[in-house]
Scaffold this active site. Structure first.
Site, short mmCIF file in Angstrom:
data_model
loop_
_atom_site.label_atom_id
_atom_site.label_comp_id
_atom_site.label_asym_id
_atom_site.label_seq_id
_atom_site.Cartn_x
_atom_site.Cartn_y
_atom_site.Cartn_z
N ARG A 121 12.46 -7.23 12.33
CA ARG A 121 11.56 -6.43 13.20
C ARG A 121 10.74 -7.50 14.17
O ARG A 121 10.39 -8.49 13.62
CB ARG A 121 10.68 -5.68 12.45
CG ARG A 121 11.17 -4.29 12.68
CD ARG A 121 10.17 -3.37 11.72
NE ARG A 121 8.79 -3.87 11.77
CZ ARG A 121 7.77 -3.22 10.96
NH1 ARG A 121 8.07 -2.31 10.38
NH2 ARG A 121 6.34 -3.93 10.91
N ARG A 161 11.66 -9.93 5.65
CA ARG A 161 12.10 -8.60 5.69
C ARG A 161 13.42 -8.48 6.64
O ARG A 161 13.21 -9.11 7.90
CB ARG A 161 10.96 -7.78 6.06
CG ARG A 161 11.14 -6.22 5.84
CD ARG A 161 10.02 -5.66 5.49
NE ARG A 161 9.00 -6.00 6.65
CZ ARG A 161 7.73 -5.24 6.58
NH1 ARG A 161 7.30 -5.02 5.28
NH2 ARG A 161 6.90 -5.53 7.44
N LYS A 209 0.92 -1.23 0.12
CA LYS A 209 0.05 0.16 0.02
C LYS A 209 0.73 1.31 0.05
O LYS A 209 0.41 2.34 -0.91
CB LYS A 209 -1.04 -0.05 1.32
CG LYS A 209 -1.99 1.02 1.28
CD LYS A 209 -2.96 0.54 2.54
CE LYS A 209 -2.25 0.67 3.85
NZ LYS A 209 -2.36 1.75 4.33
N ARG A 227 -11.20 2.86 8.68
CA ARG A 227 -10.52 1.41 9.01
C ARG A 227 -11.55 0.67 9.56
O ARG A 227 -11.29 -0.63 9.65
CB ARG A 227 -9.42 1.62 10.22
CG ARG A 227 -7.87 1.33 9.66
CD ARG A 227 -7.26 1.30 11.01
NE ARG A 227 -5.91 1.02 11.22
CZ ARG A 227 -4.81 1.64 10.58
NH1 ARG A 227 -5.03 2.70 9.91
NH2 ARG A 227 -3.60 1.28 10.71
N ARG A 232 -2.19 -9.85 13.02
CA ARG A 232 -2.33 -8.34 12.27
C ARG A 232 -3.56 -8.58 11.02
O ARG A 232 -4.21 -7.66 10.99
CB ARG A 232 -1.31 -7.92 11.72
CG ARG A 232 -0.12 -7.22 12.89
CD ARG A 232 1.00 -6.54 12.42
NE ARG A 232 2.07 -7.26 11.82
CZ ARG A 232 3.09 -6.96 11.18
NH1 ARG A 232 2.92 -5.87 10.52
NH2 ARG A 232 3.71 -7.85 10.74
#
Ligand code: AMP
Length: 214
Positions: free
Chosen positions: A160, A127, A13, A88, A171
């Site tokens: 992370r 990542r 996004k 949201r 999430r």
């Protein structure tokens, strides 16, 4: 052109938002960015938002909705806007609709960045970010030249804490629970453009432009 961009964590996004803003020069309305700016300045709104954001909670609607309203009122939206991170929840979508109903501020199109969970999992768990300069890498899609070392500053690359499958699962399901009703709401008005986000950045961008110029 008034747009809303939606997509779960890791759907790309952010990358598409940057490109849209650069090409169409519309106003960026990112509630996350607005909250972060308020927190950095330690305003009353910022301190209030921080008490929720630090716990991983959504900031309540009676704070968020008026904030979006006043941001819109004081900003130049003559070329349109890109909503990012808002609405949201269905309640926020309804509040926003009430705010803009009958004006030229109604949402024209909703871009939904669609991506299978397995692809997200691969993206997120691979990542790595530089501890020092925050540059972003990916162990297979975009590796650093030397394993574990940042190309830019030589800093150590780390994962992370929340870039794990377990955390992603939480999430994604949170995201789906809240935002699926928002998508369903806009789909009723025929505003949703589904974008296949499981492609190269160039191909996703081509599809986004096609959807916007349709
Ligand atoms: P983001 O950068 O969009 O992920 O936003 C960071 C944090 O700000 C979120 O985790 C929420 O706590 C808060 N936030 C951003 N947008 C909203 C929203 N539309 N409603 C409630 N809280 C929000």
């Amino acid at each position: 052109m008034n747009l809303l961009i939606m997509g779960g964590p890791g759907a790309g996004k952010g990358t598409m938002s940057e490109k849209i803003l650069e090409k169409y020069e519309i106003l960026h309305i990112s509630t996350g960015d607005i909250f972060r700016a308020e927190m950095a300045q330690q305003t009353e709104l910022g301190l209030l938002a921080k008490s929720y954001i630090d716990k991983g909670l959504l900031v309540p609607d009676d704070v968020t909705n008026p904030m979006v309203k006043s941001f819109l009122e004081k900003s130049d939206h003559s070329k349109g806007y890109l909503l990012d991170g808002y609405p949201r929840t269905l309640d926020q979508a309804l509040a926003f609709q009430e705010l803009v109903a009958g004006t030229d501020l109604e949402i024209d199109k909703v871009l939904f960045m669609d991506i299978p969970f397995e692809v997200l999992a691969q993206r997120v768990t691979g990542r790595r970010i530089c501890k020092e300069c925050k540059a972003i890498y990916h162990i297979t899609n975009h590796p650093s030249k030397v394993d574990g070392v940042c190309d830019v500053c030589g800093g150590q690359l780390i994962q992370r804490k929340d870039d794990t499958v377990e955390s992603l699962n939480v999430r994604v399901s949170e995201y789906q629970k809240l935002t699926q009703p928002v998508l369903d709401y806009y789909a009723k008005f025929g505003k949703v453009k589904k974008i296949n986000a499981d492609q190269s950045i160039d191909d996703v961008w081509a599809d986004v432009q096609k959807a916007l110029e349709d």
